[in-house]
Scaffold this active site. Structure first.
Site, PDB file in Angstrom:
ATOM      1  NE  ARG A  26      50.116  42.664  54.217  1.00 26.05           N
ATOM      2  CZ  ARG A  26      50.484  41.641  54.130  1.00 26.05           C
ATOM      3  NH1 ARG A  26      51.892  41.255  53.947  1.00 26.05           N
ATOM      4  NH2 ARG A  26      49.733  40.653  53.801  1.00 26.05           N
ATOM      5  CG  ASN A 241      50.613  40.420  50.229  1.00 25.09           C
ATOM      6  OD1 ASN A 241      49.745  40.112  50.741  1.00 25.09           O
ATOM      7  ND2 ASN A 241      51.789  39.605  50.112  1.00 25.09           N
ATOM      8  NE  ARG A 347      31.894  58.143  20.929  1.00 25.86           N
ATOM      9  CZ  ARG A 347      30.900  59.168  20.869  1.00 25.86           C
ATOM     10  NH1 ARG A 347      30.964  60.169  19.950  1.00 25.86           N
ATOM     11  NH2 ARG A 347      29.603  59.066  21.704  1.00 25.86           N
ATOM     12  CE  LYS A 365      26.482  57.497  19.027  1.00 26.63           C
ATOM     13  NZ  LYS A 365      25.458  58.338  19.574  1.00 26.63           N
ATOM     14  CB  SER A 419      34.740  68.118   0.647  1.00 24.15           C
ATOM     15  OG  SER A 419      35.554  66.884   0.298  1.00 24.15           O
ATOM     16  NE  ARG A 454      27.772  73.637  -2.786  1.00 22.76           N
ATOM     17  CZ  ARG A 454      28.110  73.813  -4.147  1.00 22.76           C
ATOM     18  NH1 ARG A 454      27.649  74.680  -4.889  1.00 22.76           N
ATOM     19  NH2 ARG A 454      28.649  72.788  -4.708  1.00 22.76           N
TER      20      ARG A 454
HETATM   21  C1  UD1 Z   1      50.216  33.814  53.987  1.00 16.70           C
HETATM   22  C2  UD1 Z   1      50.753  32.940  55.008  1.00 16.70           C
HETATM   23  C3  UD1 Z   1      52.334  32.954  54.618  1.00 16.70           C
HETATM   24  C4  UD1 Z   1      52.649  32.671  53.197  1.00 16.70           C
HETATM   25  C5  UD1 Z   1      52.026  33.891  52.304  1.00 16.70           C
HETATM   26  C6  UD1 Z   1      52.156  33.542  50.724  1.00 16.70           C
HETATM   27  C7  UD1 Z   1      49.168  32.728  56.571  1.00 16.70           C
HETATM   28  C8  UD1 Z   1      49.238  33.333  58.194  1.00 16.70           C
HETATM   29  N1  UD1 Z   1      50.434  33.091  56.308  1.00 16.70           N
HETATM   30  O1  UD1 Z   1      50.627  35.310  54.386  1.00 16.70           O
HETATM   31  O2  UD1 Z   1      52.907  31.701  55.361  1.00 16.70           O
HETATM   32  O3  UD1 Z   1      54.123  32.925  52.929  1.00 16.70           O
HETATM   33  O4  UD1 Z   1      50.317  33.672  52.495  1.00 16.70           O
HETATM   34  O5  UD1 Z   1      51.459  34.601  50.060  1.00 16.70           O
HETATM   35  O6  UD1 Z   1      48.291  32.108  56.120  1.00 16.70           O
HETATM   36  N2  UD1 Z   1      42.125  35.879  54.007  1.00 16.70           N
HETATM   37  C9  UD1 Z   1      40.877  35.481  54.180  1.00 16.70           C
HETATM   38  N3  UD1 Z   1      40.519  35.413  55.254  1.00 16.70           N
HETATM   39  C10 UD1 Z   1      40.999  35.761  56.532  1.00 16.70           C
HETATM   40  C11 UD1 Z   1      42.609  36.106  56.120  1.00 16.70           C
HETATM   41  C12 UD1 Z   1      43.150  36.041  55.064  1.00 16.70           C
HETATM   42  O7  UD1 Z   1      40.073  34.813  53.438  1.00 16.70           O
HETATM   43  O8  UD1 Z   1      40.730  35.893  57.586  1.00 16.70           O
HETATM   44  C13 UD1 Z   1      42.595  35.561  52.632  1.00 16.70           C
HETATM   45  C14 UD1 Z   1      43.356  36.839  51.971  1.00 16.70           C
HETATM   46  O9  UD1 Z   1      42.137  37.696  51.370  1.00 16.70           O
HETATM   47  C15 UD1 Z   1      44.273  36.578  50.971  1.00 16.70           C
HETATM   48  C16 UD1 Z   1      44.829  35.079  51.576  1.00 16.70           C
HETATM   49  O10 UD1 Z   1      43.743  34.689  52.256  1.00 16.70           O
HETATM   50  O11 UD1 Z   1      43.859  36.381  49.654  1.00 16.70           O
HETATM   51  C17 UD1 Z   1      46.054  35.264  52.316  1.00 16.70           C
HETATM   52  O12 UD1 Z   1      46.025  36.164  53.264  1.00 16.70           O
HETATM   53  P1  UD1 Z   1      47.288  37.394  53.541  1.00 16.70           P
HETATM   54  O13 UD1 Z   1      46.701  38.215  54.717  1.00 16.70           O
HETATM   55  O14 UD1 Z   1      47.368  37.802  52.240  1.00 16.70           O
HETATM   56  O15 UD1 Z   1      48.365  36.356  54.060  1.00 16.70           O
HETATM   57  P2  UD1 Z   1      50.051  36.588  54.050  1.00 16.70           P
HETATM   58  O16 UD1 Z   1      50.085  37.595  54.889  1.00 16.70           O
HETATM   59  O17 UD1 Z   1      50.310  37.072  52.561  1.00 16.70           O
HETATM   60 CA    CA Z   2      49.203  37.597  50.615  1.00 15.99          CA
END
Ligand code: UD1
Ligand code: CA
Length: 480
Positions: A26, A241, A347, A365, A419, A454
């Site tokens: 997103r 997000n 700098r 600098k 100067s 000079r």
């Molecule tokens: C998630 C929750 C939602 C909650 C929200 C709060 C789930 C399915 N939903 O949604 O209930 O309200 O957070 O912010 O969990 N990530 C991984 N591996 C993956 C997928 C995600 O490490 O395979 C990490 C992402 O990088 C991120 C975090 O997990 O930092 C959350 O994932 P994201 O996709 O942002 O979840 P939300 O849609 O926000």
């Molecule tokens: Ca999230």
């Protein structure tokens, strides 16, 4: 019974998982989501800093996947562990890949790498509530006026701590969508039941992913206790997000930083207009005027005044320093009692010593300007070692570059540079010497000498008067 009482004697061991493998679709960015910055540093760096206040870095496991190498490189100096999630199949899957890493612990707190505002105190409340309720899973929640997009927390009853399920926005019924209590994506789990039931998560949902929130209903069905605790301040759980959410988090974070600095004794006028990064330090009774930016690892001492439109990055400023409007200061050191500006540019590698003064349109600098020395106007000081009590006249230029190499200029204590002088490096001006105005100095000047570089002034007596008279005559002849 006996097993439980032995365990009660030790405080349970705690690991922290930080989920940071997602792409962040997103944000529409080529950079991984968790490396986007708020408050002047990557989202993930904030989460790690908070986690480190609860457990040691060896007990922190960061789940990496998308652009894993870049993410690891950015935060590896913190000493945390990394677990690779090659394919990002959802938040539940992120925990599945950490199974081996966490199996020896009693408890685990799961954090989101994209929710950087979470405070240590809130995590401690989550941990203690989880222990107190003897729960298998504790969900940190918040109440939002617009909960769109978040998972909703369905409690067993309005007044109960116990939770029936978490429903993701897309799968929620119209009635469930009205629930304003959301899942923060931050949880505490008891490791044993978590790992026992983790594989029960299915992918029968809108994104065909393993949803970690599904553990709420799975554990509930297995007669394990699932509870929720409200974080109170919803700002803490906001996730970045989208770019708009990122900007909102950045703003909240900077405002919170200003409040913290003000509570500690700094005056910040019109804080909404200032950009102050998370790691900045400011001493008491220092005044920050509107539209100042203090960035990176900058520290400002006590009793300073930083006037409007100054931008200071990765620099150290001592006590009682005055910075007049419009200064740009980068990787520099300014010692106690110095005065800069207006419109000075320091700098990298500049060191302005105690009580020294750098004035308007002066650029420095890799230069040390000694105690009480002055360079007040229109000057370039590069690659120089300048002693104490030196006066650098207006328009002085240190010619440090010969087109290929940079060379050093040394100006000893008490020197007076007239100067409009140019000092061609490498060159050394001895203690107490005088440089006549408008000199071009190419050779070393011994201590206490006068150097003139000079041509001597010539005066032609009456020349201007004669010129005017002859012009007058010519004019009269023409119009006669
Ligand atoms: C998630 C929750 C939602 C909650 C929200 C709060 C789930 C399915 N939903 O949604 O209930 O309200 O957070 O912010 O969990 N990530 C991984 N591996 C993956 C997928 C995600 O490490 O395979 C990490 C992402 O990088 C991120 C975090 O997990 O930092 C959350 O994932 P994201 O996709 O942002 O979840 P939300 O849609 O926000
Ligand atoms: Ca999230």
């Amino acid at each position: 019974m006996s097993k439980q009482s032995t365990r009660a004697k030790h405080s349970p061991s705690l690991a922290i998982i930080i989920m940071a493998a997602g792409k962040g679709t997103r944000l529409k960015s080529k950079h991984p989501k968790v490396l986007h910055e708020a408050g002047g540093k990557p989202l993930l760096a904030h989460v790690i800093a908070t986690a480190r206040k609860i457990v040691s870095p060896k007990d922190i496991y960061v789940i990496v996947g998308h652009e894993a190498a870049q993410v690891e490189e950015t935060v590896s100096p913190t000493g945390v562990n990394f677990v690779l999630q090659t394919e990002q199949r959802g938040t539940g899957h992120a925990v599945m890949v950490a199974r081996d890493a966490i199996k020896a612990y009693d408890q685990v707190i799961v954090l989101s790498g994209d929710a950087p505002m979470i405070r240590t105190q809130t995590l401690e409340r989550l941990r203690d509530f989880h222990a107190e309720k003897n729960a298998a899973m504790t969900i940190l929640t918040a109440v939002l006026s617009d909960p769109t997009g978040y998972g909703r927390v369905i409690r067993k009853s309005a007044t109960s701590a116990d939770v029936q399920a978490i429903v993701e926005h897309k799968s929620a019924t119209a009635k469930q969508q009205k629930v304003r209590e959301i899942n923060s994506g931050i949880y505490a789990f008891s490791v044993k039941p978590l790992l026992q039931y983790l594989d029960k998560i299915r992918t029968d949902n809108a994104h065909a992913e393993f949803y970690l929130p599904d553990m709420a209903s799975i554990l509930g069905k297995a007669k394990q206790r699932v509870v929720a605790i409200d974080a109170g301040n919803y700002h803490e759980v906001l996730g970045a997000n989208t770019r708009a959410e990122l900007a909102e988090i950045d703003q909240n974070m900077r405002m919170a930083k200003c409040e913290e600095l003000m509570a500690a004794g700094a005056t910040i006028f019109y804080p909404q207009s200032c950009v102050i990064d998370s790691d900045v330090e400011i001493g008491t009774d220092t005044v920050i005027e509107p539209y100042v930016q203090l960035l990176g690892k900058t520290s400002i001492g006590a009793d300073c005044r930083i006037r409007s439109y100054s931008v200071i990055r990765d620099s150290s400023v001592g006590d009682s320093v005055t910075i007049l409007p419009g200064c740009v200061i980068d990787e520099a050191t300014v010692r106690d009692g110095a005065t800069l500006g207006p419109y000075s540019r320091l700098r990298p590698g500049s060191e302005i010593c105690e009580g020294a003064r750098v004035g308007n349109f002066v650029e420095t600098k890799k230069t040390r300007l000694g105690k009480g020395s002055k360079a007040n106007h229109l000057t370039y000081l590069g690659d120089a070692e300048i002693g104490e009590g030196v006066n650098i006249g207006a328009g002085t230029i240190l010619c440090n570059y010969d087109g290929v190499h940079k060379h050093k200029t040394t100006i000893e204590d008490g020197v007076f540079v007239g100067s409009d002088s140019t000092l061609v490096a490498p060159v050394k001006i001895g203690k107490g010497a005088y440089i006549a105005a408008a000199s071009c100095i190419t050779d070393d000047v011994p201590a206490d000498a006068l150097a003139l570089g000079r041509t001597r002034q010539t005066v032609k007596e009456g020349w201007a008067k004669e010129k005017r008279q002859s012009q007058k005559k010519e004019h009269a002849a023409k119009h006669a």
